[in-house]
Motif scaffolding. Structure first.
Motif, mmCIF file in Angstrom:
data_model
loop_
_atom_site.group_PDB
_atom_site.id
_atom_site.type_symbol
_atom_site.label_atom_id
_atom_site.label_comp_id
_atom_site.label_asym_id
_atom_site.label_seq_id
_atom_site.Cartn_x
_atom_site.Cartn_y
_atom_site.Cartn_z
ATOM 1 N N LEU A 241 2.667 16.940 9.035
ATOM 2 C CA LEU A 241 1.377 16.822 9.710
ATOM 3 C C LEU A 241 0.986 15.369 9.944
ATOM 4 C CD1 LEU A 241 -0.661 19.549 7.771
ATOM 5 C CD2 LEU A 241 0.534 19.776 9.959
ATOM 6 N N ILE A 242 1.165 14.522 8.918
ATOM 7 C CA ILE A 242 0.744 13.123 9.024
ATOM 8 C C ILE A 242 1.386 12.302 7.906
ATOM 9 C CG2 ILE A 242 -1.342 13.539 7.655
ATOM 10 C CD1 ILE A 242 -2.794 11.449 9.345
ATOM 11 N N ILE A 243 1.605 11.028 8.189
ATOM 12 C CA ILE A 243 2.040 10.062 7.173
ATOM 13 C C ILE A 243 0.989 8.963 7.146
ATOM 14 C CG2 ILE A 243 3.753 8.320 6.537
ATOM 15 C CD1 ILE A 243 5.879 10.065 7.838
ATOM 16 N N GLY A 244 0.533 8.598 5.947
ATOM 17 C CA GLY A 244 -0.453 7.538 5.837
ATOM 18 C C GLY A 244 -0.901 7.347 4.411
ATOM 19 N N THR A 245 -1.963 6.591 4.238
ATOM 20 C CA THR A 245 -2.516 6.348 2.914
ATOM 21 C C THR A 245 -3.278 7.596 2.459
ATOM 22 O OG1 THR A 245 -4.594 5.483 3.770
ATOM 23 C CG2 THR A 245 -2.810 3.892 3.423
ATOM 24 N N VAL A 246 -3.647 7.625 1.191
ATOM 25 C CA VAL A 246 -4.419 8.745 0.654
ATOM 26 C C VAL A 246 -5.726 8.896 1.441
ATOM 27 C CG1 VAL A 246 -5.678 9.579 -1.359
ATOM 28 C CG2 VAL A 246 -3.410 8.587 -1.642
ATOM 29 N N GLU A 247 -6.354 7.774 1.745
ATOM 30 C CA GLU A 247 -7.620 7.811 2.487
ATOM 31 C C GLU A 247 -7.427 8.395 3.883
ATOM 32 O OE1 GLU A 247 -6.501 5.164 0.721
ATOM 33 O OE2 GLU A 247 -7.972 5.185 -0.881
ATOM 34 N N GLU A 248 -6.340 8.031 4.555
ATOM 35 C CA GLU A 248 -6.066 8.556 5.898
ATOM 36 C C GLU A 248 -5.795 10.055 5.860
ATOM 37 O OE1 GLU A 248 -4.156 4.530 7.915
ATOM 38 O OE2 GLU A 248 -2.837 5.921 6.850
ATOM 39 N N LEU A 249 -5.039 10.498 4.864
ATOM 40 C CA LEU A 249 -4.768 11.929 4.734
ATOM 41 C C LEU A 249 -6.041 12.699 4.428
ATOM 42 C CD1 LEU A 249 -1.849 10.815 4.642
ATOM 43 C CD2 LEU A 249 -1.361 12.518 2.905
ATOM 44 N N ALA A 250 -6.905 12.140 3.584
ATOM 45 C CA ALA A 250 -8.167 12.789 3.241
ATOM 46 C C ALA A 250 -9.057 12.913 4.474
ATOM 47 C CB ALA A 250 -8.875 12.004 2.146
ATOM 48 N N GLU A 251 -9.120 11.878 5.270
ATOM 49 C CA GLU A 251 -9.919 11.927 6.494
ATOM 50 C C GLU A 251 -9.352 12.959 7.471
ATOM 51 O OE1 GLU A 251 -10.990 8.953 10.170
ATOM 52 O OE2 GLU A 251 -10.868 8.086 8.171
ATOM 53 N N PHE A 252 -8.034 13.007 7.592
ATOM 54 C CA PHE A 252 -7.368 13.959 8.478
ATOM 55 C C PHE A 252 -7.678 15.399 8.079
ATOM 56 C CE2 PHE A 252 -3.597 16.589 9.391
ATOM 57 C CZ PHE A 252 -3.515 16.434 10.760
ATOM 58 N N GLN A 253 -7.658 15.674 6.773
ATOM 59 C CA GLN A 253 -7.904 17.027 6.257
ATOM 60 C C GLN A 253 -9.390 17.314 6.027
ATOM 61 O OE1 GLN A 253 -4.987 18.765 6.928
ATOM 62 N NE2 GLN A 253 -5.639 19.904 5.144
ATOM 63 N N LYS A 254 -10.210 16.263 6.115
ATOM 64 C CA LYS A 254 -11.660 16.376 5.849
ATOM 65 C C LYS A 254 -11.927 16.854 4.415
ATOM 66 C CE LYS A 254 -12.971 17.144 10.668
ATOM 67 N NZ LYS A 254 -11.843 16.524 11.242
ATOM 68 N N VAL A 255 -11.215 16.211 3.484
ATOM 69 C CA VAL A 255 -11.378 16.487 2.056
ATOM 70 C C VAL A 255 -11.529 15.156 1.325
ATOM 71 C CG1 VAL A 255 -10.065 18.641 2.117
ATOM 72 C CG2 VAL A 255 -8.891 16.497 1.605
ATOM 73 N N MET B 48 0.842 -1.178 0.000
ATOM 74 C CA MET B 48 0.000 0.000 0.000
ATOM 75 C C MET B 48 0.896 1.254 0.000
ATOM 76 S SD MET B 48 -3.170 0.785 2.525
ATOM 77 C CE MET B 48 -4.301 -0.297 1.686
ATOM 78 N N LYS B 49 0.556 2.205 -0.827
ATOM 79 C CA LYS B 49 1.354 3.420 -0.955
ATOM 80 C C LYS B 49 1.099 4.352 0.224
ATOM 81 C CE LYS B 49 1.044 3.201 -5.943
ATOM 82 N NZ LYS B 49 0.498 3.823 -7.136
ATOM 83 N N GLU B 50 2.181 4.952 0.722
ATOM 84 C CA GLU B 50 2.049 5.912 1.805
ATOM 85 C C GLU B 50 2.510 7.282 1.340
ATOM 86 O OE1 GLU B 50 3.885 4.594 5.438
ATOM 87 O OE2 GLU B 50 1.939 3.798 6.035
ATOM 88 N N TYR B 51 1.903 8.288 1.924
ATOM 89 C CA TYR B 51 2.184 9.668 1.576
ATOM 90 C C TYR B 51 2.413 10.466 2.848
ATOM 91 C CZ TYR B 51 0.324 8.408 -2.990
ATOM 92 O OH TYR B 51 0.119 7.823 -4.208
ATOM 93 N N ALA B 52 3.185 11.543 2.724
ATOM 94 C CA ALA B 52 3.416 12.460 3.835
ATOM 95 C C ALA B 52 2.765 13.790 3.493
ATOM 96 C CB ALA B 52 4.912 12.652 4.062
ATOM 97 N N LEU B 53 2.058 14.357 4.453
ATOM 98 C CA LEU B 53 1.400 15.646 4.276
ATOM 99 C C LEU B 53 2.145 16.680 5.094
ATOM 100 C CD1 LEU B 53 -1.011 17.371 3.248
ATOM 101 C CD2 LEU B 53 -2.225 16.692 5.326
ATOM 102 N N TYR B 54 2.620 17.723 4.418
ATOM 103 C CA TYR B 54 3.361 18.804 5.057
ATOM 104 C C TYR B 54 2.612 20.117 4.908
ATOM 105 C CZ TYR B 54 7.644 15.966 5.131
ATOM 106 O OH TYR B 54 8.574 15.001 5.371
#
Length: 55
Positions: free
Chosen positions: A13-27, A1-7
């Protein structure tokens, strides 16, 4: 599974999957993927959000 970092600027801010980042940002998932594109990076300053794929 691909992981991404959000800066925001230089702050991680967070490292996780696209779905996790989307939930974190509420987008949508597509919005997170757009944050990773060169087009989005050209439109925003260095203080904006950045998504980088972590290998």
């Amino acid at each position: 599974m691909k992981e991404y970092a959000l800066y925001k600027a230089d702050e991680l801010l967070i490292i996780g999957t696209v779905e996790e980042l989307a939930e974190f940002q509420k987008v949508k998932r597509e919005t997170i993927l757009f944050y990773a594109t060169p087009t989005y990076q050209k439109r925003t300053t260095d203080k904006g959000l950045r998504v980088i794929r972590v290998d």
